[in-house]
Write an enzyme that holds these catalytic residues in place. Sequence first.
Site, PDB file in Angstrom:
ATOM      1  N   GLY A 228      48.275  38.530  43.398  1.00  0.00           N
ATOM      2  CA  GLY A 228      46.921  38.869  42.944  1.00  0.00           C
ATOM      3  C   GLY A 228      45.870  38.117  43.726  1.00  0.00           C
ATOM      4  CG  ASN A 229      42.261  39.427  44.403  1.00  0.00           C
ATOM      5  OD1 ASN A 229      41.328  39.372  43.615  1.00  0.00           O
ATOM      6  ND2 ASN A 229      42.797  40.588  44.788  1.00  0.00           N
TER       7      ASN A 229
END
Length: 433
Positions: A228-229
């Site tokens: 993810g980020n």
Amino acid sequence: MSGRTPSSPAPPPDVPAPPAAGRARPTVALAVSGSIAAYKASEVARLLIQGGARVLPIMTRAAQQFLGPMTLSGLCGEPVRDTMWDPGFAGELHVALAAEADLVLLVPATADVLARLAAGRADDLVTALALCAKGPVLAAPAMHPRMWAHPATARNVAALETDGRVQLIGPVFGEVASGERGLGRMAEPAAIAAAALSRLAPRDLAGLRLVVTAGPTLEDLDPVRFLGNRSTGKMGFAVAERAAARGAEVTLIAGPVALSTPPGVRRVDVRGALAMRAALWQALGDDLRGADALVMTAAVSDYRPAEQHPTKLKRTPDLTTLPLVPNPDLLAEVGAARAGLAGAAGGGRSRPPALVGFAVETDTDEGVIAHARRKLAGKRVDLIVANHAADSFGRDDNRATLVTHDAADALGVLPKAALADRILDRVSRLCAR
Ligand code: CTP
């Protein structure tokens, strides 16, 4: 009742931006009644003024037991009115105030005020003004939870809802003046000011169909792990919220975020980039006729694990690298499709959508703009909002530059709602071309 130029510290994050230069300042009649929450009306007044409104303060005599009238008159630059029987005023004060006010805001609205509003009474300046209002009337109830839960209050609230002439903001669950907790606490001043300012916003985007993507995409490796980020979705939600407040029809395609849906927005929740891609094309349609503009704020993951394991991967000594495959560039795909349509458009009535992308970098200001220009051309879009990761992720404000083929407009630090408005001003111009 003379106006006053508001001073200019940056408005707080969740308060909409002041009207752009040239737009008239909307006028709010702020009516304060007697409850301990009256002290918070001064903060509401300050936020309204920062949001670009002119505020006419009205106080009941009881309210003045809780908040000094000098505080409100000083903040608003307007005299506090507290009676219909003002010998210094020639004419009918409630009628004159109603004529000036674009919106009447009752902060706080006590149980007694709700009862008198529900009954259509006009026995003081506050209720007479509410009855005479030409625009929206918003009220922020504040009372002990037992008073809010009382059948008489419930009956009055139901009557106001049926009449549809007074909209309530809150109350919310929380601590009340007695120290007890329950439903009856007044909504927070920022929420009240934001609700009022969004009702006053010009509906200049009415008729525009906007698709906004927001948040990260999460790419699952197995049932417990993902790639993810750090995107929180705040920027995209601000764009969706401001666009809807300005009258646009908004579809918000959101990755996994912890944010509530802005009023009037149609939300589609997705997880990974492929699901976002499917939702995006569903909203745009194959021929891109489903939207007038696309604002891609989402931080779409560039890669996903090559394999999504149905069960949890176990730690083994030989598992040291993670095979990845590239995700499609969603914005570039739409840009290419639009470029393909340009030649074939013929006499079709609807024009292809305006396309806005974002670029988050960790470079110098010059580097950020250079990357943005490359993305503008590579993805074939109209505008790139360029910013630094440190200035944007998770923050309520952002320092962005609007980059087009021939200009780079550095905006400085703005609350995300204000930046959203600036982006939407550009979208509106692009759609008018
Ligand atoms: N974007 C997209 N699909 C992707 C990646 C990005 O639609 N797979 C969109 C984002 O929503 C955003 C813009 O493209 O509007 C950001 O582009 P870009 O900077 O290329 O994404 P990054 O992956 O951060 O680019 P790079 O790694 O090249 O810096």
